[in-house]
Design an enzyme around this catalytic site. Structure first.
Site, mmCIF file in Angstrom:
data_model
loop_
_atom_site.group_PDB
_atom_site.id
_atom_site.type_symbol
_atom_site.label_atom_id
_atom_site.label_comp_id
_atom_site.label_asym_id
_atom_site.label_seq_id
_atom_site.Cartn_x
_atom_site.Cartn_y
_atom_site.Cartn_z
ATOM 1 N N HIS A 131 0.817 -1.216 0.000
ATOM 2 C CA HIS A 131 0.000 0.000 0.000
ATOM 3 C C HIS A 131 0.855 1.272 0.000
ATOM 4 C CE1 HIS A 131 0.389 -0.117 4.542
ATOM 5 N NE2 HIS A 131 0.465 1.181 4.341
ATOM 6 N N ASP A 161 0.015 -7.728 1.554
ATOM 7 C CA ASP A 161 0.358 -6.308 1.577
ATOM 8 C C ASP A 161 1.876 -6.106 1.635
ATOM 9 O OD1 ASP A 161 -0.024 -3.569 1.484
ATOM 10 O OD2 ASP A 161 -0.266 -3.360 3.653
ATOM 11 N N SER A 235 4.735 2.646 7.896
ATOM 12 C CA SER A 235 4.418 1.472 7.085
ATOM 13 C C SER A 235 5.603 1.057 6.225
ATOM 14 C CB SER A 235 3.217 1.760 6.180
ATOM 15 O OG SER A 235 2.052 1.922 6.941
#
Length: 387
Positions: A131, A161, A235
């Site tokens: 993402h 992911d 992230s």
């Protein structure tokens, strides 16, 4: 003087001689060793600091044995931080010019997507979250030493992911991957990343839980939960242990108001390594597949089948002509184990089978009509259309 007294006196003299013969050389050896450390510390493995380093090391190890723990985790951070990078992505305008020019750290564009990544091999492979780079036409990587490079995408895996990137630079630092299956609740962890685009930042916490597979965010989930602060921009960054080894890729935070509430999640290094190796080798992730659907064995179902609630999972569907169907598995069977590994969680079964190389034969332990049976199934490659 009695014979007994004479014997005691003789034994005492003999013991004294033995202690002198053994004790003096040992004492002399200790003194000589300390002198070597003081004068020539490199001979004893101490590059600098001599006796100070020796006694400091001795004290630190003694403190750990006594349960006082570490005072600082700077050594772990110094070991791991150079391999953690900042990532910025940008789209191209109609002229082909990047919206976010290098150096992106000083970019005035507040809407540029920012995240983190981890260099996992000296030849330039990076792990990050899918993402973080989704929809990007340019991916900029900035290292701790100030170098910047445009990364290429080796492959993506939306099911976990994760994404693998590649940069072409010399002398790259890379992090060592730890075995995340050995991580336990209560272990100290540190999160390194690029929160809010501020630059490399380190936060500390502990592992709050392992094996979180019910968040329903990805197809394959096995998250490590931590209370180390993870915010927007973290992230794709590193979750490391106290030795500076990678145990997870920071992925998301649970929040009601947008801030850090001490509930963050990381993809374990074991899963990330599997995904990365498959992408590098095949260009995509090759996963094992049995072709089953399952549901937990609830108290009501267990009572209906006259079973204990933790005795297995209920097979609710079998894909026609899939490996399980060809092995003879039926809807309504209770899967209790695969290769004698107990199966009480459908998500964990899916994760386990995914890492079995296609073509491998496995033994399914089942209950059918309350009778134990074994079936042989040959794992195949998971079809792309299966969710």
């Amino acid at each position: 003087m009695t014979h007994y007294t004479v014997s005691l006196a003789f034994a005492a003299i003999t013991m004294k001689k033995i202690l002198l013969q053994i004790g003096l050389p040992i004492f002399a050896g200790l003194v000589a060793g300390l002198l070597v450390i003081a004068i020539k510390p490199e001979v004893a493995g101490f590059k600098e600091g001599g006796l100070n380093t020796f006694f400091s090391t001795l004290f630190n190890r003694s403190s750990n044995l006594l349960g006082t723990g570490q005072v600082s985790y700077r050594h772990a951070v110094k070991k791991a931080a150079p391999s953690v990078v900042n990532i910025a992505t940008a789209s191209l305008d109609r002229s082909g010019t990047s919206v976010t020019p290098i150096p992106f750290r000083n970019s005035p564009d507040p809407d540029a997507n920012r995240g983190s990544g981890v260099i996992v091999s000296p030849d330039g492979y990076l792990l990050t979250n899918n993402h973080v780079i989704q929809g990007a036409e340019r991916i900029y990587v900035s290292m701790q030493d100030g170098r910047e490079e445009i990364a290429s995408v080796v492959g993506r895996d939306p099911d976990t992911d994760l994404a693998v990137l590649k940069i072409d630079l010399k002398g790259l630092p890379s992090i060592r991957l730890a075995d995340s299956t050995k991580a336990e609740v209560g272990d100290v962890v540190l999160a390194i990343g690029n929160p809010f685009g501020l630059g490399q930042t380190v936060t500390m916490g502990i592992i709050s839980a392992t094996g979180r597979d019910d968040l329903r965010l990805n197809t394959y989930e096995d998250f490590i939960q931590t209370d180390a602060a993870i915010n927007v921009g973290n992230s794709g960054g590193a979750l490391i242990n106290a030795y500076g080894e990678l145990i997870g890729i920071n992925t998301l935070l649970y929040t009601r108001g947008g801030g850090n509430e001490g509930v963050g999640f990381a993809i374990p290094s074991r899963m990330a390594e599997f995904v990365m190796e498959s992408i590098i080798k095949y260009g995509r992730v090759i996963r094992g597949w049995l072709g089953i659907e399952s549901q937990p064995l609830s108290a009501q179902l267990a009572q209906a089948y006259d079973l204990k609630t933790n005795s297995g999972i209920l097979i609710s569907g079998v894909y026609q002509d899939g490996p399980a169907d060809q092995a003879g598995l039926r809807r309504g069977d209770i899967l209790t184990g695969i290769n004698n590994i107990s199966t009480t969680d459908g998500n964990k079964v899916m994760n386990m089978v995914a890492q079995v190389p296609p073509g491998t034969e496995v033994t399914l332990q089942i209950l059918r009509d309350n009778k134990p049976m074994e079936l042989k199934a040959r794992v195949s490659t998971r079809p792309r259309m299966v969710n």
